[in-house]
Design an enzyme around this catalytic site. Structure first.
Site, PDB file in Angstrom:
ATOM      1  N   SER A 242       0.842  -1.192   0.000  1.00  0.00           N
ATOM      2  CA  SER A 242       0.000   0.000   0.000  1.00  0.00           C
ATOM      3  C   SER A 242       0.871   1.234   0.000  1.00  0.00           C
ATOM      4  CB  SER A 242      -0.901   0.024   1.245  1.00  0.00           C
ATOM      5  OG  SER A 242      -1.770  -1.089   1.280  1.00  0.00           O
ATOM      6  N   SER A 280      -3.642  -3.686  -3.359  1.00  0.00           N
ATOM      7  CA  SER A 280      -2.916  -2.510  -2.887  1.00  0.00           C
ATOM      8  C   SER A 280      -3.877  -1.446  -2.390  1.00  0.00           C
ATOM      9  CB  SER A 280      -2.054  -1.949  -4.023  1.00  0.00           C
ATOM     10  OG  SER A 280      -1.230  -0.909  -3.567  1.00  0.00           O
ATOM     11  N   ASP A 282      -4.062   2.228  -2.084  1.00  0.00           N
ATOM     12  CA  ASP A 282      -3.424   3.451  -2.550  1.00  0.00           C
ATOM     13  C   ASP A 282      -4.402   4.601  -2.347  1.00  0.00           C
ATOM     14  OD1 ASP A 282      -1.376   1.726  -3.486  1.00  0.00           O
ATOM     15  OD2 ASP A 282      -2.437   1.462  -5.376  1.00  0.00           O
TER      16      ASP A 282
END
Length: 364
Positions: A242, A280, A282
């Site tokens: 991340s 992920s 983000d």
């Protein structure tokens, strides 16, 4: 001066502020509390948009979820009301609740009518999973660490394996905290500052691009040769790390414009090789220090002349460039860390001591 302490290659054509940090935006300060003891390799990082009481004098803000595999707290109200009313905190995934409670207690101590005569407070905590290096189940971060990070907040920002970045990894090597800034000139000679701070815990080794040079294949080969795991931030074959991207500016922007600014951080993130992978988290948040918004209705609202949308492109460039530079700083400044069960992430410059020369050989 060591290579790690030296300034790495400058990204883009815009000039940096004097610190090349988010704190080049006047009033912004950053503090860390770092826990580094055997299997506990974690911490908390705090970004304060101004030195006053954020609950009483909120700042305009907006967020963009680039990929939503994350456990942050407070984003719903930021989306609805477009303001920040606590310092912004970064920590590990399992410490989000403890830090949010610390923010609530801090606000109540300064504002005893919070939740009674005054509205409840919206804590704002972002996270990345540092469980490969850190014993995340220990939930070691608590109220004292958050308060310590707030007390330590100042204009000089330590980078790399500090604060919330202590246990983070990127591109198969050590990641963590990075920051940078850019100065952007708009029409009529007006100059604004944009600053970025990242918590980098993403990316596979083979994907890494630094300042336009695809060094990932070389990095992956060297990690494999050293029998290091060349996977992403959480030690797996697919990208499941991340990154949290915080953007500050002194430009007079409203919430809608700040959301547009936050989204442009994805341009800088992509330049480093990220594909915003399936697992992920983000998340980007942008805020402006140009004005504050009062909590209490009896106080007057500010009368601010906002920047015209037609003039915003230089700020978009500043966001992309400072985000990319901040990620480079996080990788460049991090040190090797050994943590839980002997897990280890090497510093990028330990794996690639010839990196400065490799980058200097790139075609302009």
């Amino acid at each position: 001066m060591s290579v790690r302490d030296a300034t790495p290659l400058h990204v883009g054509t815009l000039t940096a502020g004097p610190r090349n940090a988010i704190t080049d935006v006047a009033g912004v300060s950053v503090g860390h509390a770092t826990l580094a003891d055997g299997s506990v390799q974690t911490g908390v990082t705090v970004v304060r948009p101004h030195a006053g009481d954020l609950y009483r004098d909120r700042v305009p803000a907006a967020a963009s979820v680039i990929n939503g595999f994350g456990k942050s707290i407070g984003l719903v109200q930021v989306e609805e009301l477009g303001v920040i009313e606590t310092p912004i905190a970064l920590t590990n995934t399992f410490s989000v609740a403890a830090v949010a409670e610390a923010q609530i207690r801090q606000t109540i101590a300064a504002n005893p009518q919070c939740g009674r005569r005054l509205p409840t407070v919206n804590p704002l905590v972002f996270e990345c999973n540092d469980g490969y290096l850190n014993d995340i189940q220990a939930m070691a971060v608590g109220d004292l660490h958050y308060r310590g990070a707030c007390a330590a907040a100042g204009p000089d920002v330590a980078e790399g394996a500090v604060g919330a970045g202590r246990g983070m990894a990127s591109f198969g090597v050590k990641g963590g905290i990075g920051t940078a800034s850019r100065r952007a000139e708009v029409a009529n000679g007006r100059v604004f500052t944009v600053g970025a701070l990242v918590l980098a815990n993403f990316g596979r080794a083979a994907q890494l691009i630094l300042a336009g040079r695809a060094i990932g294949p070389v990095l992956a080969e060297r990690l494999a040769a050293a029998r290091e795991d060349a996977a992403g931030g959480e030690g797996e074959a697919q990208e499941k790390g991340s990154i949290i991207l915080l953007i500050a500016t002194d430009a007079p922007l409203d919430t809608r414009q700040l959301r547009r600014l936050s989204l442009r951080s994805a341009a800088g993130l992509a330049r480093t090789g990220s594909i915003f992978g399936h697992g992920s988290g983000d998340i980007a948040l942008a805020f402006s220090t140009a004005y504050t918004l009062p909590q209490e209705a009896a106080r007057p609202m500010p009368a601010i002349a906002m920047l015209n949308d037609a003039l915003i492109d230089p700020l978009f460039q500043a966001v992309a460039d400072s985000t990319e530079q901040a990620i480079i700083h996080a990788l460049w400044r991090a040190e090797t860390v050994t943590g839980r069960d002997g897990h280890r992430r090497q510093a990028l410059l330990e794996v690639m001591p010839d990196l400065p020369s490799l980058l200097s050989e790139r075609t302009p």
